[in-house]
Design a protein around this motif. Structure first.
Motif, PDB file in Angstrom:
ATOM      1  N   ARG A  10      -6.391   2.228   1.039  1.00  0.00           N
ATOM      2  CA  ARG A  10      -5.413   2.228   2.107  1.00  0.00           C
ATOM      3  C   ARG A  10      -5.852   1.443   3.453  1.00  0.00           C
ATOM      4  O   ARG A  10      -5.112   0.699   3.503  1.00  0.00           O
ATOM      5  N   CYS A  11      -7.103   1.334   3.637  1.00  0.00           N
ATOM      6  CA  CYS A  11      -7.535   0.641   4.721  1.00  0.00           C
ATOM      7  C   CYS A  11      -7.474  -0.961   4.281  1.00  0.00           C
ATOM      8  O   CYS A  11      -7.113  -1.732   5.049  1.00  0.00           O
ATOM      9  N   SER A  19     -15.085   1.805  -3.161  1.00  0.00           N
ATOM     10  CA  SER A  19     -13.637   1.535  -3.687  1.00  0.00           C
ATOM     11  C   SER A  19     -13.487   0.283  -3.165  1.00  0.00           C
ATOM     12  O   SER A  19     -12.267  -0.119  -3.052  1.00  0.00           O
ATOM     13  N   HIS A  28      -4.079   9.169   6.521  1.00  0.00           N
ATOM     14  CA  HIS A  28      -3.942   7.873   7.019  1.00  0.00           C
ATOM     15  C   HIS A  28      -2.931   7.602   8.120  1.00  0.00           C
ATOM     16  O   HIS A  28      -1.659   7.953   7.856  1.00  0.00           O
ATOM     17  N   LYS A  56      -1.800   4.483  11.494  1.00  0.00           N
ATOM     18  CA  LYS A  56      -1.950   3.369  11.879  1.00  0.00           C
ATOM     19  C   LYS A  56      -0.748   2.856  12.999  1.00  0.00           C
ATOM     20  O   LYS A  56       0.205   3.355  12.920  1.00  0.00           O
ATOM     21  N   CYS A  81     -11.753   1.685   1.632  1.00  0.00           N
ATOM     22  CA  CYS A  81     -10.720   2.554   0.618  1.00  0.00           C
ATOM     23  C   CYS A  81      -9.633   1.506   0.502  1.00  0.00           C
ATOM     24  O   CYS A  81      -9.072   0.544   1.367  1.00  0.00           O
ATOM     25  N   SER A 136      -1.508  11.988   3.621  1.00  0.00           N
ATOM     26  CA  SER A 136      -2.589  11.831   3.752  1.00  0.00           C
ATOM     27  C   SER A 136      -3.024  12.062   5.190  1.00  0.00           C
ATOM     28  O   SER A 136      -1.916  12.139   6.151  1.00  0.00           O
ATOM     29  N   LYS A 153      -5.331  -2.018   2.043  1.00  0.00           N
ATOM     30  CA  LYS A 153      -3.761  -2.499   2.324  1.00  0.00           C
ATOM     31  C   LYS A 153      -3.233  -2.885   3.949  1.00  0.00           C
ATOM     32  O   LYS A 153      -2.740  -3.621   4.027  1.00  0.00           O
ATOM     33  N   ASP A 154      -3.629  -1.872   4.535  1.00  0.00           N
ATOM     34  CA  ASP A 154      -3.158  -2.087   6.220  1.00  0.00           C
ATOM     35  C   ASP A 154      -3.819  -3.133   6.816  1.00  0.00           C
ATOM     36  O   ASP A 154      -3.293  -3.509   7.805  1.00  0.00           O
ATOM     37  N   SER A 191     -11.442  -2.148   6.796  1.00  0.00           N
ATOM     38  CA  SER A 191     -10.998  -2.237   8.333  1.00  0.00           C
ATOM     39  C   SER A 191     -12.134  -1.736   8.852  1.00  0.00           C
ATOM     40  O   SER A 191     -13.328  -1.558   8.305  1.00  0.00           O
ATOM     41  N   ARG A 241       2.456   6.979   9.503  1.00  0.00           N
ATOM     42  CA  ARG A 241       1.768   7.704   8.838  1.00  0.00           C
ATOM     43  C   ARG A 241       2.161   7.966   7.369  1.00  0.00           C
ATOM     44  O   ARG A 241       2.971   7.924   7.061  1.00  0.00           O
ATOM     45  N   LEU A 242       1.017   7.732   6.709  1.00  0.00           N
ATOM     46  CA  LEU A 242       1.179   7.691   5.249  1.00  0.00           C
ATOM     47  C   LEU A 242       1.242   9.122   4.752  1.00  0.00           C
ATOM     48  O   LEU A 242       0.171  10.102   4.942  1.00  0.00           O
TER      49      LEU A 242
END
Length: 136
Positions: free
Chosen positions: A33-34, A117, A72, A74, A31, A70, A36-37, A43, A66-67
């Motif tokens: 988000r994963c 994605s 999400h 980390k 995804c 969401s 990006k981080d 990830s 914490r996003l």
């Protein structure tokens, strides 16, 4: 070492930890988000509803993000930025970045998730050249 114990640390070594218990799943998440981080194609996280983390050192160096809006989340070392285990209380899951572990894993990834994605450059990566060190 006990089969149900895994050790790990951040890149700078200030945060060290031990995971006691079994991992139930291992997913490679593609995804946005994963990506990006992790700064990568995906990830690579291990999940457990029963395992516990014991912080050997550096717990005060852990920052958690914490996003908003969401699930999400980390955790990472404030000094070097390395991804670290995080307990997601709302899901009752310990999430452990596979790359943070120093011990050998007996579990292999179960699946690529959010695969539709994936990044547009993340296709047929097995066919590109493999170099066993840094390029010349």
């Amino acid at each position: 070492m006990d089969d149900n114990r895994n050790t790990g640390q951040c890149l700078c070594g200030s945060v060290q930890f031990c995971i006691s218990g079994e991992f139930e799943s291992f997913f490679l998440c593609h995804c946005a988000r994963c990506r990006k981080d992790s700064g990568s194609a995906h990830s690579a996280n291990l999940f457990s509803s029963t395992a516990k983390v014991n912080w050997g050192s550096g717990e005060s160096n852990i920052k958690t993000f914490r996003l908003s809006g969401s699930r999400h989340i980390k955790s990472f070392c404030k000094d070097c930025g390395s991804a670290l285990p995080v307990f997601q209380a709302d899901l009752g899951l310990l999430v452990v970045p596979a790359g943070s572990l120093d011990s050998r894993l007996d579990i292999r990834p179960n699946a690529h998730i959010c695969f539709s994605s994936r990044a547009d450059w993340d296709n047929d990566l097995a066919s590109i050249e493999r170099i066993d060190g840094l390029p010349a």
